[in-house]
Design a protein around this motif. Structure first.
Motif, PDB file in Angstrom:
ATOM      1  N   LEU A  15       0.831  -1.200   0.000  1.00 43.95           N
ATOM      2  CA  LEU A  15       0.000   0.000   0.000  1.00 43.95           C
ATOM      3  C   LEU A  15       0.872   1.259   0.000  1.00 43.95           C
ATOM      4  O   LEU A  15       0.649   2.200  -0.760  1.00 43.95           O
ATOM      5  CB  LEU A  15      -0.931  -0.013   1.222  1.00 43.95           C
ATOM      6  N   LYS A  16       1.914   1.235   0.829  1.00 45.38           N
ATOM      7  CA  LYS A  16       2.826   2.386   0.876  1.00 45.38           C
ATOM      8  C   LYS A  16       3.462   2.629  -0.498  1.00 45.38           C
ATOM      9  O   LYS A  16       3.505   3.758  -0.984  1.00 45.38           O
ATOM     10  CB  LYS A  16       3.939   2.138   1.910  1.00 45.38           C
ATOM     11  N   SER A  17       3.949   1.542  -1.093  1.00 45.00           N
ATOM     12  CA  SER A  17       4.603   1.688  -2.405  1.00 45.00           C
ATOM     13  C   SER A  17       3.650   2.272  -3.428  1.00 45.00           C
ATOM     14  O   SER A  17       4.024   3.144  -4.218  1.00 45.00           O
ATOM     15  CB  SER A  17       5.105   0.344  -2.937  1.00 45.00           C
ATOM     16  N   LEU A  18       2.427   1.787  -3.392  1.00 44.69           N
ATOM     17  CA  LEU A  18       1.441   2.276  -4.349  1.00 44.69           C
ATOM     18  C   LEU A  18       1.180   3.773  -4.138  1.00 44.69           C
ATOM     19  O   LEU A  18       1.086   4.551  -5.090  1.00 44.69           O
ATOM     20  CB  LEU A  18       0.135   1.479  -4.202  1.00 44.69           C
ATOM     21  N   LEU A  19       1.101   4.181  -2.879  1.00 42.16           N
ATOM     22  CA  LEU A  19       0.858   5.598  -2.590  1.00 42.16           C
ATOM     23  C   LEU A  19       1.990   6.463  -3.143  1.00 42.16           C
ATOM     24  O   LEU A  19       1.754   7.493  -3.768  1.00 42.16           O
ATOM     25  CB  LEU A  19       0.706   5.823  -1.080  1.00 42.16           C
ATOM     26  N   PHE A  20       3.228   6.002  -2.921  1.00 44.44           N
ATOM     27  CA  PHE A  20       4.367   6.771  -3.451  1.00 44.44           C
ATOM     28  C   PHE A  20       4.340   6.830  -4.971  1.00 44.44           C
ATOM     29  O   PHE A  20       4.583   7.876  -5.574  1.00 44.44           O
ATOM     30  CB  PHE A  20       5.697   6.191  -2.959  1.00 44.44           C
ATOM     31  N   LYS A  21       4.029   5.687  -5.546  1.00 40.31           N
ATOM     32  CA  LYS A  21       4.008   5.632  -7.011  1.00 40.31           C
ATOM     33  C   LYS A  21       2.962   6.599  -7.565  1.00 40.31           C
ATOM     34  O   LYS A  21       3.244   7.404  -8.451  1.00 40.31           O
ATOM     35  CB  LYS A  21       3.678   4.196  -7.447  1.00 40.31           C
ATOM     36  N   GLU A  22       1.787   6.565  -7.005  1.00 42.14           N
ATOM     37  CA  GLU A  22       0.709   7.403  -7.535  1.00 42.14           C
ATOM     38  C   GLU A  22       0.948   8.893  -7.242  1.00 42.14           C
ATOM     39  O   GLU A  22       0.602   9.742  -8.053  1.00 42.14           O
ATOM     40  CB  GLU A  22      -0.649   6.976  -6.950  1.00 42.14           C
ATOM     41  N   CYS A  23       1.532   9.174  -6.077  1.00 41.53           N
ATOM     42  CA  CYS A  23       1.790  10.585  -5.745  1.00 41.53           C
ATOM     43  C   CYS A  23       2.854  11.187  -6.643  1.00 41.53           C
ATOM     44  O   CYS A  23       2.883  12.389  -6.854  1.00 41.53           O
ATOM     45  CB  CYS A  23       2.234  10.728  -4.291  1.00 41.53           C
ATOM     46  N   ASN A  24       3.746  10.349  -7.135  1.00 43.51           N
ATOM     47  CA  ASN A  24       4.818  10.880  -7.965  1.00 43.51           C
ATOM     48  C   ASN A  24       4.464  10.965  -9.439  1.00 43.51           C
ATOM     49  O   ASN A  24       5.260  11.442 -10.235  1.00 43.51           O
ATOM     50  CB  ASN A  24       6.092  10.041  -7.794  1.00 43.51           C
ATOM     51  N   LYS A  25       3.268  10.509  -9.759  1.00 40.82           N
ATOM     52  CA  LYS A  25       2.841  10.638 -11.161  1.00 40.82           C
ATOM     53  C   LYS A  25       2.485  12.093 -11.430  1.00 40.82           C
ATOM     54  O   LYS A  25       1.973  12.785 -10.555  1.00 40.82           O
ATOM     55  CB  LYS A  25       1.602   9.785 -11.405  1.00 40.82           C
ATOM     56  N   ASP A  26       2.721  12.507 -12.639  1.00 44.38           N
ATOM     57  CA  ASP A  26       2.459  13.928 -12.930  1.00 44.38           C
ATOM     58  C   ASP A  26       1.079  14.231 -13.473  1.00 44.38           C
ATOM     59  O   ASP A  26       0.727  15.385 -13.639  1.00 44.38           O
ATOM     60  CB  ASP A  26       3.509  14.452 -13.912  1.00 44.38           C
ATOM     61  N   ASP A  27       0.286  13.207 -13.752  1.00 45.93           N
ATOM     62  CA  ASP A  27      -1.004  13.514 -14.380  1.00 45.93           C
ATOM     63  C   ASP A  27      -2.029  14.044 -13.385  1.00 45.93           C
ATOM     64  O   ASP A  27      -1.838  14.060 -12.192  1.00 45.93           O
ATOM     65  CB  ASP A  27      -1.580  12.279 -15.070  1.00 45.93           C
TER      66      ASP A  27
END
Ligand SMILES: Nc1nc2c(ncn2[C@@H]2O[C@H](COP(=O)(O)OP(=O)(O)OP(=O)(O)O)[C@@H](O)[C@H]2O)c(=O)[nH]1
Ligand SMILES: [Mg+2]
Length: 329
Positions: A317-329
């Motif tokens: 869950l943590k990894s997913l949050l980081f991944k999505e927060c770092n997306k630019d869209d």
């Protein structure tokens, strides 16, 4: 820490010091020229964001803010000292409105952002300024500029990357306490969380901020339960983390009713990127994937599942949050 997200305050800048009327007095010089100095400028009222703050609670104890007056000018062309500015610290995410909330005067979103909202009065002019060929001994001076005073409304919208929403008791606060250093109150009854709480989670060098807000129920937009007043705090989040208690019977209905509340609240909350997280999977006997599929079919979002008790799924869950927060869209 207590939470307060609205406050009305009064601010007043300092008055300018008045100009001085004075004449040189020196031995053997009968008529000294003018040497009255100017008055000092009054202090400004300055707002600055302080990243360590996340509530307006301090304004419950103090609502009046006055900057200092400028000193009057003095003889020997001495300018009066400027009045000290008054610096008011507010959390990032503070919006400042006029007294009837009709005009937004400042939206302080960044760290260490500064704005002057009441300028100190100008210093008055001493009589030196009025010397001319026709008037060698002017007695003229001016008073300092007036104060600027006003009432303001401060309104805080927390700054978080991720807003956690869900029904009361879904396990939102427990999750926050497991992935961050925040220590929200957790209990087995609805509306344990009464105001938003922020938690920071770290991964390598990066950090993201999560906001845990009180649980929502059907009719929250009409004020049911604790209402939707705290949804304002997730208006600025990049992502909504929707926590669904997988041990409940009507998981899909629960999901839909929260989505409905987000939609009715407006402000495009229901357009935000959403992560669906099924909580309390330690309580599930059967296969969690069946429930996941039902949710996915309805939402087109593949849910992630976790248990704050067994810690299963927390890292994902943590990894997913980081991944999505770092997306630019
Ligand atoms: N078995 C189990 N219980 C959990 C888990 N996470 C939370 N709980 C329990 O569920 C109850 C509610 O947890 P909270 O974290 O307070 O729920 P909340 O969503 O913050 O609730 P509100 O603040 O009322 O909206 C508590 O009794 C928790 O101990 C979990 O992973 N497994
Ligand atoms: Mg809670």
């Amino acid at each position: 820490m207590k939470f307060l997200d609205q406050a009305k305050i009064y601010i007043a800048s300092g008055k300018g010091g008045k100009g001085c009327v004075s004449f040189r007095r020196e031995k053997y010089i009968e008529y000294g020229g003018p040497n009255g100095g100017n008055g000092g400028k009054g202090g400004d009222i300055i707002f600055i964001t302080e990243p360590n703050l996340n509530t307006l609670i301090d304004f419950r104890y103090q609502q009046h803010f006055k900057a200092k007056k400028g000193e009057d000018g003095k003889g020997k062309n001495k300018t009066g000292a400027g009045g000290k500015d008054l610096v008011i610290k507010v959390p990032p995410g503070t919006e400042i409105y006029n007294d009837d909330k009709s005009v937004i005067l400042a939206d302080l979103t960044k760290k260490n952002q500064k704005i002057i909202l009441a300028k100190g009065g100008k210093g008055g002019m001493g009589n030196t300024n009025f010397k001319s060929s026709t008037n060698q001994a002017p007695r003229r001076f001016t008073f300092g500029g007036e104060i600027e005073e006003k009432y303001l409304w401060l309104s805080l919208k927390l700054f978080a990357d991720v807003g956690i929403v869900g029904k009361p008791n879904a396990g939102k606060s427990t999750l926050l306490s497991k992935v961050s250093a925040a220590t929200p109150k957790v209990a087995n009854y609805p509306f344990t969380t009464l105001h938003p709480i922020l938690g920071v989670i770290n991964q390598f060098e990066e950090e993201i901020v999560l906001a845990d807000i009180p649980g929502l129920i059907e009719g929250a937009h009409e004020g049911k339960g604790l209402g939707d007043q705290f949804l304002a705090h997730i208006e600025r989040c990049k992502i909504i983390l929707h926590v669904l208690d997988s041990s409940e019977k009507n998981v899909l209905e629960n999901y839909k009713s929260i989505r409905e509340e987000l939609k009715k609240y407006g402000k495009n909350l229901n357009q935000k990127k959403e992560i669906i997280a099924l909580s309390k999977i330690d309580l599930i006997d059967g296969d969690i994937n069946n429930l996941s599929k039902i949710i996915e079919k309805e939402t087109n979002i593949e849910p992630i599942h976790f248990s704050s008790f067994s810690k299963d799924g927390l890292e994902e869950l943590k990894s997913l949050l980081f991944k999505e927060c770092n997306k630019d869209d």
